[in-house]
Design a protein around this motif. Structure first.
Motif, short mmCIF file in Angstrom:
data_model
loop_
_atom_site.label_atom_id
_atom_site.label_comp_id
_atom_site.label_asym_id
_atom_site.label_seq_id
_atom_site.Cartn_x
_atom_site.Cartn_y
_atom_site.Cartn_z
N VAL A 59 4.70 3.78 -0.93
CA VAL A 59 5.72 3.00 -0.50
C VAL A 59 5.17 2.41 0.77
O VAL A 59 5.22 1.06 0.77
CB VAL A 59 7.00 3.81 -0.28
N ALA A 60 4.47 3.01 1.62
CA ALA A 60 3.72 2.40 2.82
C ALA A 60 2.85 1.54 2.34
O ALA A 60 2.72 0.20 2.99
CB ALA A 60 3.20 3.40 3.66
N LEU A 61 2.08 1.78 1.61
CA LEU A 61 1.02 0.83 1.00
C LEU A 61 1.64 -0.53 0.47
O LEU A 61 1.28 -1.52 0.74
CB LEU A 61 0.09 1.55 0.13
N LEU A 62 2.60 -0.27 -0.39
CA LEU A 62 3.27 -1.52 -1.06
C LEU A 62 3.91 -2.55 0.02
O LEU A 62 4.00 -3.78 0.18
CB LEU A 62 4.34 -0.97 -2.10
N LEU A 63 4.58 -1.73 1.03
CA LEU A 63 5.18 -2.38 1.96
C LEU A 63 4.38 -3.42 2.78
O LEU A 63 4.41 -4.36 3.17
CB LEU A 63 6.06 -1.81 2.98
N GLY A 64 3.19 -2.63 3.10
CA GLY A 64 2.13 -3.46 3.93
C GLY A 64 1.69 -4.58 2.89
O GLY A 64 1.38 -5.66 3.45
N LEU A 65 1.32 -4.48 1.66
CA LEU A 65 1.12 -5.50 0.86
C LEU A 65 1.93 -6.62 0.74
O LEU A 65 1.60 -7.61 0.94
CB LEU A 65 0.79 -4.90 -0.61
N LEU A 66 3.21 -6.27 1.00
CA LEU A 66 4.26 -7.37 0.64
C LEU A 66 4.23 -8.09 2.02
O LEU A 66 4.27 -9.29 2.10
CB LEU A 66 5.71 -6.61 0.72
N ILE A 67 4.17 -7.65 3.11
CA ILE A 67 4.25 -8.37 4.49
C ILE A 67 2.92 -8.89 4.61
O ILE A 67 2.76 -10.13 4.87
CB ILE A 67 4.37 -7.46 5.60
N GLY A 68 1.67 -8.45 4.20
CA GLY A 68 0.40 -9.06 4.05
C GLY A 68 0.27 -10.24 3.10
O GLY A 68 -0.42 -11.25 3.34
N LEU A 69 1.09 -10.16 2.09
CA LEU A 69 1.16 -11.29 1.12
C LEU A 69 1.66 -12.61 1.68
O LEU A 69 1.02 -13.44 1.75
CB LEU A 69 1.85 -11.09 -0.19
N ILE A 88 -2.65 -1.27 7.33
CA ILE A 88 -1.75 -1.13 8.64
C ILE A 88 -0.24 -0.03 8.16
O ILE A 88 -0.16 0.78 8.74
CB ILE A 88 -1.32 -2.10 9.46
N GLY A 89 0.01 -0.80 6.81
CA GLY A 89 1.06 0.06 6.30
C GLY A 89 0.66 1.49 5.85
O GLY A 89 1.41 2.34 6.21
N LEU A 90 -0.44 1.54 5.18
CA LEU A 90 -0.88 2.84 4.76
C LEU A 90 -1.28 3.80 5.93
O LEU A 90 -0.95 4.92 6.05
CB LEU A 90 -2.42 2.57 4.10
N LEU A 91 -1.86 3.36 7.25
CA LEU A 91 -2.00 3.73 8.43
C LEU A 91 -0.63 4.54 9.07
O LEU A 91 -0.86 5.63 9.46
CB LEU A 91 -2.59 2.90 9.31
N GLY A 92 0.37 3.70 9.09
CA GLY A 92 1.59 4.04 9.43
C GLY A 92 2.09 5.38 8.53
O GLY A 92 2.58 6.28 9.21
N GLY A 93 1.83 5.16 7.32
CA GLY A 93 2.22 6.40 6.22
C GLY A 93 1.38 7.66 6.73
O GLY A 93 1.77 8.75 6.78
N VAL A 94 0.08 7.65 6.97
CA VAL A 94 -0.79 8.63 7.10
C VAL A 94 -0.25 9.33 8.43
O VAL A 94 -0.46 10.43 8.81
CB VAL A 94 -2.34 8.15 7.21
N THR A 146 4.99 -3.38 10.45
CA THR A 146 4.52 -2.90 9.34
C THR A 146 3.83 -1.62 9.39
O THR A 146 4.21 -0.43 8.35
CB THR A 146 3.10 -3.80 8.67
N PHE A 147 3.62 -1.17 10.39
CA PHE A 147 3.06 0.29 10.78
C PHE A 147 4.21 1.30 10.52
O PHE A 147 4.41 2.21 10.41
CB PHE A 147 2.22 0.25 12.12
N THR A 148 5.34 0.55 11.54
CA THR A 148 6.64 1.29 11.77
C THR A 148 7.02 1.31 10.22
O THR A 148 7.66 2.53 9.99
CB THR A 148 7.68 0.78 12.62
N PHE A 149 7.23 0.59 9.36
CA PHE A 149 7.82 0.85 8.27
C PHE A 149 6.95 1.93 7.32
O PHE A 149 7.62 2.43 6.45
CB PHE A 149 7.86 -0.69 7.28
N GLY A 150 5.51 1.54 7.43
CA GLY A 150 4.77 2.93 6.77
C GLY A 150 5.02 4.10 7.24
O GLY A 150 5.41 5.18 6.34
N ALA A 151 5.24 4.37 8.48
CA ALA A 151 5.76 5.63 9.02
C ALA A 151 7.35 6.06 8.65
O ALA A 151 7.44 7.15 8.32
CB ALA A 151 5.71 5.71 10.35
N LEU A 152 7.97 5.27 8.57
CA LEU A 152 9.52 5.68 7.98
C LEU A 152 9.71 6.05 6.54
O LEU A 152 10.05 7.03 6.23
CB LEU A 152 10.37 4.34 8.15
N ALA A 153 8.51 5.33 5.85
CA ALA A 153 8.44 5.50 4.37
C ALA A 153 8.14 7.16 4.15
O ALA A 153 8.62 7.78 3.18
CB ALA A 153 7.59 4.61 3.58
#
Length: 414
Positions: free
Chosen positions: A8-18, A42-48, A97-104
């Motif tokens: 989910v974190a990766l997909l959200l990062g892709l969405l904003i990055g798109l 960045i989204g994946l980084l937030g998830g990690v 994006t980082f924050t959303f990845g962490a939330l996911a």
């Protein structure tokens, strides 16, 4: 599961990055601070980091956020040497994006997805939002702030309990109703500005009627007196404005009493259909182009009118108890008729609040219909008196048809 959160974190990062990549698609490779790949990472980084915070310490997440902010800030500063755009939207988007990845990763995937979608919408609507700001007038900005003042600041401070005789005056409910009416007028005003500006009498009647059907009636009647040719168009615009009153009564009633709204559904629905049908017939009969004149509605919110409305509403709520004590249901009907001369919103809000508790549903519904009949009759007189004989004949016939249809709808189903 960690894999789900990271996905989910990766997909959200892709969405904003798109969205960010599409915006900067014309720039050459390497000239962008962050594109679709960077935002996905960045989204994946937030998830990690969210996963590490769960297994180690929450400090990891805070340190990673600060480090990312420093990196993005430095990259933005370097890019300013070749770019005159000083906006920091991209930096904020990266941090979000980082924050959303962490939330996911922390189990709030739905919240993170909602935030990401809203972020993308805001980023993509930049031209539209900036155009709205440029078109926003000073008085409209002040109106927005005043609406926020009465709703966000004042309303929560008021006591939610009855005061005075019969405990009839509840400050919170009275002010909440003021906020509701102000918001309806506010939305109607901007609907006219954004959608109906200089688009003709039909759009004026449809959208400006949300703010004040009486104001539309007066304006179009004055136009009909000075330009008597296209009376069918003026009549159609007036009927469109009148028709908005009946659905508005249903909506406001439903917020307080679903049974009351159901009791009003058939007669109000019949009157709405008759009004729209009349508008359509007059429109078809017209051989003239609709004028570009627009109802000159005043700013939708001023503090003084709001206070006057609050005083009127409080008086109606108090009088409703007095008249009901003295005359029973007859007193409520008399009050509804008197209130309908000027407006139906105050009596609608007052009776809807009491329906089912201090007042029978049937009594409240019939009283509201009486107010609607009286208000329609008064607006018909205005159209006849101001608009001249041609408009008067059309408005008079339509007004009588609406009232008769409403009476028939009530008597047939009650």
């Amino acid at each position: 599961m960690p894999f789900y959160g990271l996905g989910v974190a990766l997909l959200l990062g892709l969405l904003i990055g798109l969205e960010r990549g599409w915006k900067d698609r014309e720039q050459a490779e390497g000239q962008r601070v962050a594109g679709i790949r960077t935002f996905a990472l960045i989204g994946l980084l937030g998830g990690v980091c969210g996963l590490l915070a769960q297994n180690l310490n929450a400090v990891v997440l805070a340190v990673a956020f600060v480090a990312l902010a420093v990196v993005l800030g430095w990259a933005h500063a370097v890019s300013q040497q070749h770019n005159t755009d000083v906006g920091i939207t991209g930096v904020i988007a990266g941090l979000l994006t980082f924050t959303f990845g962490a939330l996911a990763m922390l189990g709030e995937a739905a919240l993170a997805a909602t935030g990401a979608v809203i972020t993308v919408l805001l980023l993509g609507m930049k031209p539209t939002l900036h155009a709205w700001v440029r078109r926003l007038e000073k008085q409209e900005l002040h109106a927005t702030l005043k609406l926020l003042l009465i709703s966000v600041v004042i309303l929560p401070l008021l006591p939610n309990e009855g005061f005075g005789p019969w405990q009839a005056l509840n400050p919170y409910k009275i002010w909440w109703m003021v906020v509701l009416i102000a918001a309806i007028s506010f939305v109607g005003y901007f609907a006219t500005r954004i959608i109906g500006a200089r688009k003709g009498i039909m759009v004026t009647g449809l959208f400006a009627g949300l703010a004040s059907s009486t104001a539309v009636t007066l304006h179009l009647a004055r136009l009909a007196r000075h330009q008597p040719g296209p009376c069918n168009i003026y009549a159609a615009g007036i009927l469109l404005a009148w028709a908005t009153m009946f659905p508005r009564m249903l909506i406001v009633s439903s917020l307080f009493s679903q049974p009351l709204a159901l009791a009003l559904l058939v007669p109000a629905g019949v009157m709405t259909v008759v009004a729209y049908t009349g508008a359509w017939l007059f429109w078809r009969q017209s051989k003239h182009q609709a004028h570009s004149d627009q109802a000159r509605l005043s700013n939708p919110f001023e503090l003084k009118p709001a206070l006057i409305f609050a005083a009127l509403l409080a008086a109606i709520m108090l009088l409703s108890h007095v008249l009901r004590e003295q005359f029973g249901d007859t007193g409520t009907y008399l009050l509804a008729a008197a209130s309908g001369i000027a407006d139906v919103d105050a009596i609608t809000l007052s009776l809807a609040d009491m329906a089912g508790n201090d007042l029978r549903i049937e009594t409240a519904a019939l009283a509201l219909l009486i107010a609607a009949f009286m208000n329609t009759f008064v607006k018909t007189l205005l159209a006849i008196g101001i608009g001249g004989s041609q408009l008067g004949r059309r408005a008079g016939a339509a007004g009588m048809a609406i009232i008769i249809a409403g009476m028939a709808g009530w008597w047939l189903f009650h």
